[in-house]
Motif scaffolding. Structure first.
Motif, PDB file in Angstrom:
ATOM      1  N   ARG A 123      -0.625 -15.300  14.974  1.00 21.13           N
ATOM      2  CA  ARG A 123       0.947 -15.837  15.259  1.00 21.13           C
ATOM      3  C   ARG A 123       0.927 -15.209  16.162  1.00 21.13           C
ATOM      4  NH1 ARG A 123       4.740 -14.975  11.619  1.00 21.13           N
ATOM      5  NH2 ARG A 123       5.799 -14.642  12.513  1.00 21.13           N
ATOM      6  N   PHE A 124       0.754 -14.741  17.103  1.00 23.19           N
ATOM      7  CA  PHE A 124       1.200 -15.180  18.817  1.00 23.19           C
ATOM      8  C   PHE A 124       0.122 -15.288  19.458  1.00 23.19           C
ATOM      9  CE2 PHE A 124       2.131 -13.705  23.004  1.00 23.19           C
ATOM     10  CZ  PHE A 124       3.282 -13.241  22.728  1.00 23.19           C
ATOM     11  N   LEU A 125      -1.188 -15.469  19.284  1.00 19.57           N
ATOM     12  CA  LEU A 125      -2.318 -15.944  20.443  1.00 19.57           C
ATOM     13  C   LEU A 125      -2.961 -17.159  19.184  1.00 19.57           C
ATOM     14  CD1 LEU A 125      -3.600 -13.031  21.736  1.00 19.57           C
ATOM     15  CD2 LEU A 125      -1.967 -15.137  22.829  1.00 19.57           C
ATOM     16  N   GLY A 126      -2.660 -17.407  18.076  1.00 20.15           N
ATOM     17  CA  GLY A 126      -3.511 -18.415  17.541  1.00 20.15           C
ATOM     18  C   GLY A 126      -3.080 -19.978  17.631  1.00 20.15           C
ATOM     19  N   SER A 127      -2.406 -20.163  18.822  1.00 18.92           N
ATOM     20  CA  SER A 127      -1.551 -21.733  18.572  1.00 18.92           C
ATOM     21  C   SER A 127      -2.121 -21.424  20.629  1.00 18.92           C
ATOM     22  CB  SER A 127      -0.847 -22.063  18.007  1.00 18.92           C
ATOM     23  OG  SER A 127      -0.340 -22.391  17.024  1.00 18.92           O
ATOM     24  N   VAL A 128      -3.007 -21.190  21.143  1.00 20.40           N
ATOM     25  CA  VAL A 128      -1.981 -21.414  22.805  1.00 20.40           C
ATOM     26  C   VAL A 128      -4.255 -21.825  22.840  1.00 20.40           C
ATOM     27  CG1 VAL A 128      -0.466 -19.780  23.126  1.00 20.40           C
ATOM     28  CG2 VAL A 128      -2.883 -18.766  22.381  1.00 20.40           C
ATOM     29  N   PRO A 129      -4.506 -22.638  22.467  1.00 13.51           N
ATOM     30  CA  PRO A 129      -5.670 -23.026  23.262  1.00 13.51           C
ATOM     31  C   PRO A 129      -6.065 -23.227  24.778  1.00 13.51           C
ATOM     32  CG  PRO A 129      -4.755 -24.795  22.178  1.00 13.51           C
ATOM     33  CD  PRO A 129      -3.872 -24.141  21.973  1.00 13.51           C
ATOM     34  N   ARG A 130      -4.804 -23.310  24.952  1.00 12.87           N
ATOM     35  CA  ARG A 130      -5.266 -23.806  26.951  1.00 12.87           C
ATOM     36  C   ARG A 130      -5.062 -23.010  28.049  1.00 12.87           C
ATOM     37  NH1 ARG A 130      -6.180 -29.007  27.818  1.00 12.87           N
ATOM     38  NH2 ARG A 130      -5.828 -28.529  29.517  1.00 12.87           N
TER      39      ARG A 130
END
Length: 421
Positions: A252-259
């Motif tokens: 939830r916290f780090l699953g959508s920060v690819p950059r």
């Protein structure tokens, strides 16, 4: 012999240069330039950046007198000002719930204000007036110790790029709505919030700083985020909420920060990420992540260790790693499950770019040492690893050092620094 008139070179400078000079002066000194000559009388009055603090007036032990002087100075400055005001900053402990601030904000809302910073003193909290939400050209908003309640008609700050809320009373719905209604938002800082559950939807967000008692955080739409710093404070209510939580906080916290390029996790951050199921598999590879700093990692908690491993093993370009320990020595020293390292560490893992590792507050417990061993064995480019033992660990320091020297190193030039304060 007649007196020779010396040309007034400063007064004849272009207006843009004069404004640059005045901008670099404290506002009190800029206003005082009006006494230099008739040419300078209103030069300051077109300044677009106005920064006020307690140095604007003569210091006084009488608080009421100091407050009155500051209010009169700011009011007179705004009254004599000509043209747009792009930045207004007020930092003071003298003014709390002062009605004059409402009038200043109303004036600013009609003068194309772009940057607004209000940092008021302790005491009765200032309630932000509705006219603030009419500042359509705002690009930066910093509020300290305020009540913030957007009206139902508010559609967002469409130009806002930087938002900093510190000790601001605002409902979770209002803050989520505010963030999502600022489409250009690039920098967000939220600090000293109580029991806040937050979903962040900000497609252009690049910088995030969170500090406070957060029940839940979900980065739902933050694909451009490059740097974040998170500090989470724990209360009994939040701890109970964590225990009842379902799902995976890591995802939830780090699953959508690819950059993501830089990650700093302070107190309870790895604890928060360790809560939930399905921690063993993580789909994202952090190709851009270069710096990771994690504080107060408990090496007696296998799920916290797994958080660290999943994060760094999915960061192939990691260059700098800093970790501080927070282990209960008596609880961690037995370490019955050392097979964990063979089971969970990828056999083909290599940190090809890792050059600097800094480990602080180390207790020398088995899982800490296994983690250090894992890093040394899989970091062929490592240049420096510094290790600082916990101040409470005295007797085991020599044994820790002897064990460190036995570990194999993938990097021939790796230097191990054992720092004893």
């Amino acid at each position: 012999m007649e007196d020779v008139l010396v040309p007034d070179l400063i007064s004849d400078l272009p207006q843009s240069i004069i404004e640059t000079i005045l901008t670099r002066l404290p506002i009190r000194d800029a206003v005082r330039t009006s006494i230099l000559s008739s040419k300078w009388r209103y030069k300051w009055a077109t300044l677009t950046h106005l920064v006020f603090d307690e140095k604007c007036v003569i210091l006084s032990n009488d608080r009421c007198k100091a407050e009155d002087s500051l209010v009169k100075f700011i009011t007179r400055t705004l009254f004599l000002h000509q043209g747009p005001i792009h930045k207004f900053q007020l930092t003071t402990t003298h003014l709390q719930c002062c009605p004059d601030i409402d009038q200043w904000l109303l004036f600013l809302s009609r003068n194309d204000i772009k940057e607004l910073v209000l940092e008021l003193g302790e005491g009765e909290w200032f309630r932000v007036p509705c006219c603030l939400f009419n500042c359509k050209k705002l690009t930066r908003l910093d509020l300290f110790r305020c009540e913030f309640d957007p009206p139902p008609s508010f559609k967002g700050f469409l130009c806002l790029k930087s938002l900093n809320l510190h000790q601001v009373l605002v409902s979770p719905e209002a803050i989520e709505g505010l963030i999502s209604s600022c489409p250009l938002l690039e920098s967000l800082a939220l600090s000293y919030f109580d029991s806040l559950a937050l979903n962040i939807r900000a497609p252009n967000l690049k910088y995030l700083c969170l500090e406070g008692e957060f029940k839940d955080i979900c980065l739902e739409n933050t694909p451009l985020l490059v740097a974040m710093s998170v500090a989470m404070y724990m209360t009994d209510d939040i701890a109970e909420h964590f225990e009842q939580s379902s799902g995976c906080n890591f995802n939830r916290f780090l699953g959508s920060v690819p950059r993501l390029e830089r990650l700093i996790g302070h107190i309870y951050f790895t604890k928060y990420l360790s809560i939930g199921d399905d921690l063993g598999r993580h789909p994202i590879t952090y190709l851009h992540l270069k710096v990771v700093e994690l504080n107060q990692v408990s090496f007696e908690d296998m799920k916290e260790i797994l958080v660290v491993l999943r994060l760094i093993t999915n960061s192939p370009n990691l260059r700098e790693l800093q970790i501080s320990g927070s282990s209960n020595t008596l609880a961690a020293i037995d370490a019955p499950d050392l097979d964990f390292w063979d089971d969970e560490c990828p056999s083909d893992c290599t940190f090809k770019q890792l050059k600097l590792v800094k480990m602080t507050d180390m207790s020398g417990v088995p899982h800490e040492m296994e983690f250090i061993k894992f890093l040394l064995a899989n970091s062929p480019a490592l240049e420096t690893m510094s290790i600082s033992p916990c101040v409470y660990v005295m007797d085991g320091r020599l044994n820790m050092l002897i064990e460190l020297l036995r570990f194999k190193r993938a990097s021939a030039q790796a230097e191990i620094l054992f720092i004893q304060d």
